[in-house]
Design a protein around this motif. Structure first.
Motif, PDB file in Angstrom:
ATOM      1  N   GLU A 325      -3.635   0.836   6.219  1.00 25.87           N
ATOM      2  CA  GLU A 325      -3.956   2.112   6.843  1.00 25.87           C
ATOM      3  C   GLU A 325      -5.264   2.702   6.311  1.00 25.87           C
ATOM      4  N   ASP A 326      -5.575   2.465   5.042  1.00 23.88           N
ATOM      5  CA  ASP A 326      -6.819   2.983   4.466  1.00 23.88           C
ATOM      6  C   ASP A 326      -8.060   2.447   5.176  1.00 23.88           C
ATOM      7  N   SER A 327      -7.935   1.323   5.859  1.00 23.06           N
ATOM      8  CA  SER A 327      -9.105   0.728   6.508  1.00 23.06           C
ATOM      9  C   SER A 327      -9.643   1.590   7.644  1.00 23.06           C
ATOM     10  N   ARG A 328      -8.857   2.563   8.091  1.00 15.08           N
ATOM     11  CA  ARG A 328      -9.337   3.504   9.118  1.00 15.08           C
ATOM     12  C   ARG A 328     -10.140   4.650   8.503  1.00 15.08           C
ATOM     13  N   ASP A 329     -10.151   4.724   7.185  1.00 13.15           N
ATOM     14  CA  ASP A 329     -10.846   5.804   6.469  1.00 13.15           C
ATOM     15  C   ASP A 329     -12.138   5.245   5.868  1.00 13.15           C
ATOM     16  N   PRO A 330     -13.293   5.508   6.478  1.00 12.71           N
ATOM     17  CA  PRO A 330     -14.559   4.929   5.999  1.00 12.71           C
ATOM     18  C   PRO A 330     -14.816   5.229   4.528  1.00 12.71           C
ATOM     19  N   GLY A 331     -15.250   4.197   3.800  1.00 14.09           N
ATOM     20  CA  GLY A 331     -15.588   4.366   2.395  1.00 14.09           C
ATOM     21  C   GLY A 331     -14.498   3.955   1.435  1.00 14.09           C
ATOM     22  N   THR A 332     -13.252   3.793   1.931  1.00  9.24           N
ATOM     23  CA  THR A 332     -12.190   3.286   1.068  1.00  9.24           C
ATOM     24  C   THR A 332     -12.419   1.806   0.812  1.00  9.24           C
ATOM     25  N   TYR A 333     -11.711   1.268  -0.172  1.00 14.77           N
ATOM     26  CA  TYR A 333     -11.843  -0.155  -0.482  1.00 14.77           C
ATOM     27  C   TYR A 333     -11.478  -1.004   0.737  1.00 14.77           C
TER      28      TYR A 333
END
Length: 501
Positions: A325-333
């Motif tokens: 899910e974090d992949s939708r948040d730019p700048g996360t790992y």
């Protein structure tokens, strides 16, 4: 005297006539098709060469050559690489280096015969005892390779048969900044070129619209600071500098046009700037003048290419689900791993991804679990994604930090919590993809994960092996600076041939 001035005026008129006939714009106009054909030919040759490699047909090395350095020196296995740098020093004891005997030694002082008077950091130098802390995270074996992986990395356990674990890493530095600098540049002192810059200098680019070397840093990482010199070009020409892509409106600083400027005359501005720099170059012969113009031209092309490659709207939902899910948040790992894959797809040669937060002096089990949760799914997804796109066999994936952690606890030790100090003498990294043995474990540490007892791999050995996979003899990739011949591995390093497929 008058005749002399008339002759000078006549000569100047002739020169002006020649300059007018062959000004830069007209020259580029008349030769653009020829130059385009040369560039296209180079790209087609490289594509043909890599196609031959994939089909086990040996291509001519000249097909890979992009400059006059005579590179590569031998047939490359890697076309591109992504280096997943885990800043802070991940604990091998909590992740990959399983030491079950430590449970019976909980709280006992680490024997001096094991510690051997090795150097300590200032954070544990005043300790009078060094109590052994066994990992509280459970381990299991996975895959046909029966590789040991802790419960902190459940997703990576699914791809262990694609991975080569190196459990016998060693380095020279014991503190973060010199240790990270050493891994990235081959020297503990700042100022040397980074790995990506050496590859850019030696092999050139496969995409004229994006930099050869791109750096990504996870946002809100915390922990030890990172400096832009880690992806710097050092004394190499500036066009080999790594370019940092950021999350947000402007992925590359100063690339967008200023407010209220439509950019319609930017091409004309660059042409005139090129003329001025050409005059400057003729006068001084400084290679940095042409290098700077090369950067200006690249920035001009990137105004179109960067928004395209950073646009995630064309990625299907199953890809985001694969990376987490974090992949939708730019700048996360996770988002940076996905962006890294897109950059590799566009033939960016070297993507350097940094993730901070692995410096667990206190609360080691909880800190390792937290960082693993942020990174584990994306690490495994990157391998799966490259495999499904047919890119895995010529893409090198590297995971690791600047050093490992001590078996003894720094500070208070309890049954469920402990901290670990820096340890440069024994730690784990892994590699996967191009030219690396899959499902393989190399090297071994003692029962305390404190000393390497089999097949040590030094930082310079790792660097030499990385260059080897790109077809480069690390002893022959040299740049002369201030009267000395420099190389990434300094005067050290051996290719670790036993991990090569």
């Amino acid at each position: 005297m008058c005749d002399h001035h008339d002759k000078l005026r006549s000569n100047n008129k002739d020169l002006q006539k020649v300059e007018k006939m062959f000004d830069r714009r007209e020259f580029l106009t008349k030769t653009s098709l020829g130059l385009g054909a040369i560039a296209l030919g180079g790209l087609l040759n490289a594509d043909k060469a890599w196609s031959n490699v994939k089909n086990n047909v040996k291509p001519d090395l000249e097909m890979f050559s992009r400059n006059g350095l005579g590179l590569p020196h031998h047939m490359p296995k890697a076309k591109r690489a992504i280096y997943l740098f885990q800043s802070g020093g991940p604990s091998q004891l909590e992740l990959f280096d399983y030491k079950p005997k430590l449970k019976d030694l909980f709280g006992q002082d680490l024997p001096e015969s094991v510690r051997q008077g090795q150097r300590l950091t200032g954070m544990s130098a005043d300790q009078t005892t060094f109590p052994i802390a066994a990992s509280t995270i459970e381990f299991k074996q996975y895959g046909e390779s029966r590789a040991w992986v802790s419960d902190a990395m459940p997703y990576l356990s699914e791809v262990v048969d694609d991975i080569c674990f190196i459990k016998s890493m060693q380095t020279d530095a014991i503190n973060h900044d010199p240790a990270i600098t050493f891994f990235q540049t081959g020297s503990q002192q700042p100022g040397r070129p980074s790995i990506g810059s050496w590859l850019s200098y030696g092999l050139g680019s496969d995409n004229d619209n994006l930099p050869t070397f791109i750096s990504l840093v996870s946002k809100n990482g915390g922990g030890q600071p990172l400096y832009s010199r880690l992806w710097g070009n050092g004394f190499l020409p500036t066009e080999h500098q790594g370019v940092q892509f950021r999350s947000g409106k402007d992925p590359v600083l100063y690339l967008s046009d200023p407010e209220n400027y439509d950019g319609h005359d930017r091409r004309n501005m660059l042409d005139y700037l090129g003329k001025l720099n050409s005059i400057q170059n003729d006068s001084y012969g400084d290679p940095e003048i042409n290098a700077r113009m090369s950067q200006y031209e690249m920035a001009f092309r990137m105004q179109t290419s960067v928004p395209e490659v950073t646009d995630m709207s064309d990625e299907p939902d199953y890809i985001f689900e694969m990376y987490g899910e974090d992949s939708r948040d730019p700048g996360t790992y996770a988002a940076n791993c996905l962006l890294g894959r897109k950059l590799l797809e566009k033939d960016v040669k070297f993507v350097q991804l940094y993730h901070q937060g692995w410096d667990q002096h206190l609360g080691c089990p909880g800190g390792v679990k937290m960082n693993s949760k942020k990174t584990d799914q994306a690490n495994a997804a990157l391998i799966k994604d490259l495999k499904q796109r047919g890119m895995f066999e010529d893409t090198l994936i590297i995971w690791g930090g600047e050093f490992g952690r001590t078996v003894y606890s720094q500070g208070k030790l309890t049954a469920s919590d402990y901290g670990r100090d820096h340890h440069p003498k024994a730690f784990t990294m892994f590699m996967a993809g191009a030219g690396v043995k899959p499902g393989f474990t190399y090297g071994e540490t003692d029962d305390f994960s404190y000393n390497v007892v089999k097949d040590p791999v030094h930082t310079h050995d790792f660097q030499a092996t990385l260059l080897h996979l790109f077809g480069i003899d690390h002893e022959r990739l040299i740049y002369k600076h201030q009267g000395r011949r420099f190389r990434l591995t300094d005067v050290h390093g051996h290719v670790v041939k036993d991990i090569l497929s």
